[in-house]
Design a protein around this motif. Structure first.
Motif, PDB file in Angstrom:
ATOM      1  N   ASN A  14      10.144  15.602  -8.118  1.00 52.37           N
ATOM      2  CA  ASN A  14       9.471  16.600  -8.962  1.00 52.37           C
ATOM      3  C   ASN A  14       7.950  16.573  -8.792  1.00 52.37           C
ATOM      4  O   ASN A  14       7.201  16.880  -9.723  1.00 52.37           O
ATOM      5  N   LEU A  15       7.484  16.228  -7.615  1.00 54.27           N
ATOM      6  CA  LEU A  15       6.044  16.173  -7.356  1.00 54.27           C
ATOM      7  C   LEU A  15       5.453  17.577  -7.295  1.00 54.27           C
ATOM      8  O   LEU A  15       6.079  18.505  -6.788  1.00 54.27           O
ATOM      9  N   GLN A  16       4.227  17.708  -7.781  1.00 49.66           N
ATOM     10  CA  GLN A  16       3.519  18.977  -7.729  1.00 49.66           C
ATOM     11  C   GLN A  16       2.319  18.916  -6.783  1.00 49.66           C
ATOM     12  O   GLN A  16       1.585  19.891  -6.636  1.00 49.66           O
ATOM     13  N   HIS A  17       2.099  17.765  -6.185  1.00 51.92           N
ATOM     14  CA  HIS A  17       1.012  17.589  -5.236  1.00 51.92           C
ATOM     15  C   HIS A  17       1.444  16.588  -4.164  1.00 51.92           C
ATOM     16  O   HIS A  17       2.408  15.841  -4.347  1.00 51.92           O
ATOM     17  N   VAL A  18       0.733  16.572  -3.060  1.00 53.40           N
ATOM     18  CA  VAL A  18       0.963  15.573  -2.017  1.00 53.40           C
ATOM     19  C   VAL A  18       0.240  14.295  -2.426  1.00 53.40           C
ATOM     20  O   VAL A  18      -0.979  14.318  -2.616  1.00 53.40           O
ATOM     21  N   PRO A  19       0.939  13.193  -2.571  1.00 53.50           N
ATOM     22  CA  PRO A  19       0.282  11.945  -2.982  1.00 53.50           C
ATOM     23  C   PRO A  19      -0.561  11.349  -1.854  1.00 53.50           C
ATOM     24  O   PRO A  19      -0.486  11.784  -0.706  1.00 53.50           O
ATOM     25  N   TYR A  20      -1.342  10.361  -2.223  1.00 52.21           N
ATOM     26  CA  TYR A  20      -2.152   9.632  -1.235  1.00 52.21           C
ATOM     27  C   TYR A  20      -1.248   9.017  -0.174  1.00 52.21           C
ATOM     28  O   TYR A  20      -0.239   8.384  -0.487  1.00 52.21           O
ATOM     29  N   VAL A  73       6.254  10.863   6.734  1.00 51.97           N
ATOM     30  CA  VAL A  73       6.181  11.116   5.299  1.00 51.97           C
ATOM     31  C   VAL A  73       7.200  12.193   4.926  1.00 51.97           C
ATOM     32  O   VAL A  73       7.268  13.256   5.533  1.00 51.97           O
ATOM     33  N   TYR A  74       8.025  11.857   3.926  1.00 54.33           N
ATOM     34  CA  TYR A  74       9.117  12.729   3.500  1.00 54.33           C
ATOM     35  C   TYR A  74       8.818  13.255   2.098  1.00 54.33           C
ATOM     36  O   TYR A  74       8.861  12.519   1.121  1.00 54.33           O
ATOM     37  N   LEU A  75       8.525  14.544   2.001  1.00 50.50           N
ATOM     38  CA  LEU A  75       8.120  15.162   0.741  1.00 50.50           C
ATOM     39  C   LEU A  75       9.021  16.343   0.370  1.00 50.50           C
ATOM     40  O   LEU A  75       8.661  17.175  -0.454  1.00 50.50           O
ATOM     41  N   GLN A  76      10.207  16.408   0.963  1.00 52.21           N
ATOM     42  CA  GLN A  76      11.093  17.523   0.722  1.00 52.21           C
ATOM     43  C   GLN A  76      11.661  17.527  -0.694  1.00 52.21           C
ATOM     44  O   GLN A  76      11.696  16.518  -1.372  1.00 52.21           O
ATOM     45  N   ALA A  90       7.226   4.372   7.162  1.00 58.12           N
ATOM     46  CA  ALA A  90       7.795   5.546   6.500  1.00 58.12           C
ATOM     47  C   ALA A  90       7.469   5.550   5.008  1.00 58.12           C
ATOM     48  O   ALA A  90       7.435   4.503   4.362  1.00 58.12           O
ATOM     49  N   MET A  91       7.251   6.742   4.458  1.00 56.52           N
ATOM     50  CA  MET A  91       6.959   6.911   3.036  1.00 56.52           C
ATOM     51  C   MET A  91       7.900   7.982   2.478  1.00 56.52           C
ATOM     52  O   MET A  91       7.871   9.132   2.916  1.00 56.52           O
ATOM     53  N   TYR A  92       8.752   7.580   1.546  1.00 60.58           N
ATOM     54  CA  TYR A  92       9.776   8.467   1.001  1.00 60.58           C
ATOM     55  C   TYR A  92       9.364   8.969  -0.380  1.00 60.58           C
ATOM     56  O   TYR A  92       9.287   8.200  -1.335  1.00 60.58           O
ATOM     57  N   CYS A  93       9.105  10.267  -0.475  1.00 64.91           N
ATOM     58  CA  CYS A  93       8.669  10.876  -1.737  1.00 64.91           C
ATOM     59  C   CYS A  93       9.533  12.093  -2.072  1.00 64.91           C
ATOM     60  O   CYS A  93       9.116  12.969  -2.814  1.00 64.91           O
ATOM     61  N   HIS A  94      10.721  12.179  -1.524  1.00 72.91           N
ATOM     62  CA  HIS A  94      11.558  13.351  -1.714  1.00 72.91           C
ATOM     63  C   HIS A  94      12.254  13.351  -3.077  1.00 72.91           C
ATOM     64  O   HIS A  94      12.549  12.308  -3.637  1.00 72.91           O
ATOM     65  N   ASP A 152       0.842  -1.189   0.000  1.00 73.60           N
ATOM     66  CA  ASP A 152       0.000   0.000   0.000  1.00 73.60           C
ATOM     67  C   ASP A 152       0.878   1.241   0.000  1.00 73.60           C
ATOM     68  O   ASP A 152       1.203   1.796   1.039  1.00 73.60           O
ATOM     69  N   CYS A 153       1.245   1.684  -1.195  1.00 77.03           N
ATOM     70  CA  CYS A 153       2.156   2.814  -1.326  1.00 77.03           C
ATOM     71  C   CYS A 153       1.936   3.451  -2.692  1.00 77.03           C
ATOM     72  O   CYS A 153       1.831   2.738  -3.691  1.00 77.03           O
ATOM     73  N   PRO A 154       1.845   4.774  -2.783  1.00 74.39           N
ATOM     74  CA  PRO A 154       1.646   5.414  -4.085  1.00 74.39           C
ATOM     75  C   PRO A 154       2.837   5.181  -5.003  1.00 74.39           C
ATOM     76  O   PRO A 154       3.979   5.042  -4.542  1.00 74.39           O
ATOM     77  N   LEU A 155       2.582   5.135  -6.297  1.00 75.34           N
ATOM     78  CA  LEU A 155       3.639   4.864  -7.272  1.00 75.34           C
ATOM     79  C   LEU A 155       4.751   5.903  -7.232  1.00 75.34           C
ATOM     80  O   LEU A 155       5.896   5.606  -7.578  1.00 75.34           O
ATOM     81  N   GLU A 156       4.420   7.141  -6.804  1.00 78.81           N
ATOM     82  CA  GLU A 156       5.420   8.200  -6.803  1.00 78.81           C
ATOM     83  C   GLU A 156       6.457   8.035  -5.691  1.00 78.81           C
ATOM     84  O   GLU A 156       7.480   8.722  -5.692  1.00 78.81           O
ATOM     85  N   CYS A 157       6.189   7.158  -4.735  1.00 79.43           N
ATOM     86  CA  CYS A 157       6.998   7.092  -3.514  1.00 79.43           C
ATOM     87  C   CYS A 157       7.555   5.691  -3.274  1.00 79.43           C
ATOM     88  O   CYS A 157       7.258   4.751  -3.996  1.00 79.43           O
TER      89      CYS A 157
END
Length: 346
Positions: free
Chosen positions: A66-72, A80-83, A59-63, A45-50
């Motif tokens: 080049n994301l333009q939105h916060v994923p699910y 959650v790491y979105l830096q 933990a969910m790593y999305c740093h 259960d993890c979004p494809l972007e992360c």
């Protein structure tokens, strides 16, 4: 023909799944379906972007994606790491599925205050750290959880802080507001009973903030426009040990007699100001930075009112370089008063 009908039915079923869930749930569904199809995936259960590695299941790593939105964000995620993305806004409800979040890391994005929902963080009752530094914020996000202990809002464009911005945040211990456009802070810190570190470097403050919490341990006010220190200021903050006022507009006139002669102070930075005399400091002070002022004489009485074998300063570091004195101006008696000093830069 039956095969074609069956395939159509299967397609309709998949389509109905996509309609029942949000766009980000749909991505999660695709990832789960990919795993069942035999793909090598670390997470279910993890979004494809992360990435949600099995070694750190919460933990969910999305740093740096080049994301333009916060994923699910799945419900089991706590960190959650979105830096280092290009996120400009966060809509209300984005974190509603993950109300157990403990850390939300969003520094180095393009967050705009007008694009952040009023209740984005309000349901995160366990949130401990919120990192929003290096963005485009012009105000503190509203309705922040009272559970936060570490809030970072440095390197934004905040010019004014509303009186209720930190209301009820009695557990907040670290607050970073450096590199903003703040001129006056009012009494917004009054209720922050646990605050031990306040960083307001590189703002436009003309005076030291009022009503600071009594537990304050570190106060950083470098690179402002402060001209004076109120009389008795340090007596109101008995736990303050690190006080930095470098790169301001301090003069001798703006320093009341004995204002820094407080036994709890360990480090005092008054460098890059307009002082002409060494202020009187406590014998317990260990680090004193006075470089790049206009000091014209070395006054030993600033460190020791009397000099004998039992009364001496605990000073270890003293910087007096870029002033109007030299090593020849240091009297021989300094060897007794400043016997613990390991380094004097003149």
């Amino acid at each position: 023909m039956r095969t074609v009908v069956l395939l159509l039915i299967m397609g309709i079923v998949d389509l109905s799944i996509g309609q029942r869930y949000s766009q980000f749930h749909w991505l999660s569904h695709l990832r789960a379906r990919r795993q069942h199809a035999g793909w090598q995936a670390e997470d279910v259960d993890c979004p494809l972007e992360c990435d949600c590695p099995s070694t750190f299941p919460t933990a969910m790593y999305c740093h740096s994606r080049n994301l333009q939105h916060v994923p699910y964000v799945p419900s089991h995620i706590k960190y959650v790491y979105l830096q280092r993305n290009q996120i400009t806004g966060i809509q209300d409800g984005v974190f509603n599925n993950a109300t157990n979040l403990v850390w939300v890391v969003l520094f180095h994005n393009q967050l705009n205050s007008d694009k952040i929902g009023k209740n984005v963080f309000s349901k995160l009752k366990n949130l401990d750290r919120l990192l929003l530094d290096h963005n485009e914020l012009t105000r503190v996000p509203p309705n922040l959880p009272k559970s936060i202990t570490d809030l970072r809002l440095g390197h934004n464009k905040i010019s004014k802080i509303l009186p209720n911005s930190f209301e009820g945040m009695a557990d907040l211990t670290t607050l970073q507001l450096q590199a903003n456009l703040i001129e006056d802070i009012g009494g917004v810190f009054k209720g922050l009973k646990s605050l031990t570190m306040l960083d307001m470097r590189k703002n436009k403050l003309r005076k030291i903030p009022d009503n600071l919490p009594e537990r304050l341990h570190q106060l950083y006010l470098e690179f402002n426009n402060i001209e004076s220190v109120p009389a008795g200021f340090l007596t109101m903050y008995p736990k303050l040990q690190f006080f930095r006022l470098a790169h301001n507009k301090l003069t001798d006139k703006g320093l009341p007699s004995g204002v820094f002669n407080i036994s709890t102070l360990v480090e005092l930075d008054l460098s890059f100001n307009k002082l002409e005399k060494i202020p009187v400091v406590s014998r317990n002070l260990e680090n004193l930075y006075l470089q790049a002022n206009k000091i014209k004489e070395f006054s030993l009485s600033s460190f020791c009112s009397t000099i004998d074998m039992t009364n001496f300063s605990k000073l270890r570091m003293l910087r007096l370089d870029a002033n109007e004195i030299s090593a020849r101006d240091i009297p021989a008696e300094a060897a007794y008063c400043l016997r613990r000093v390991a380094f004097i830069d003149v």
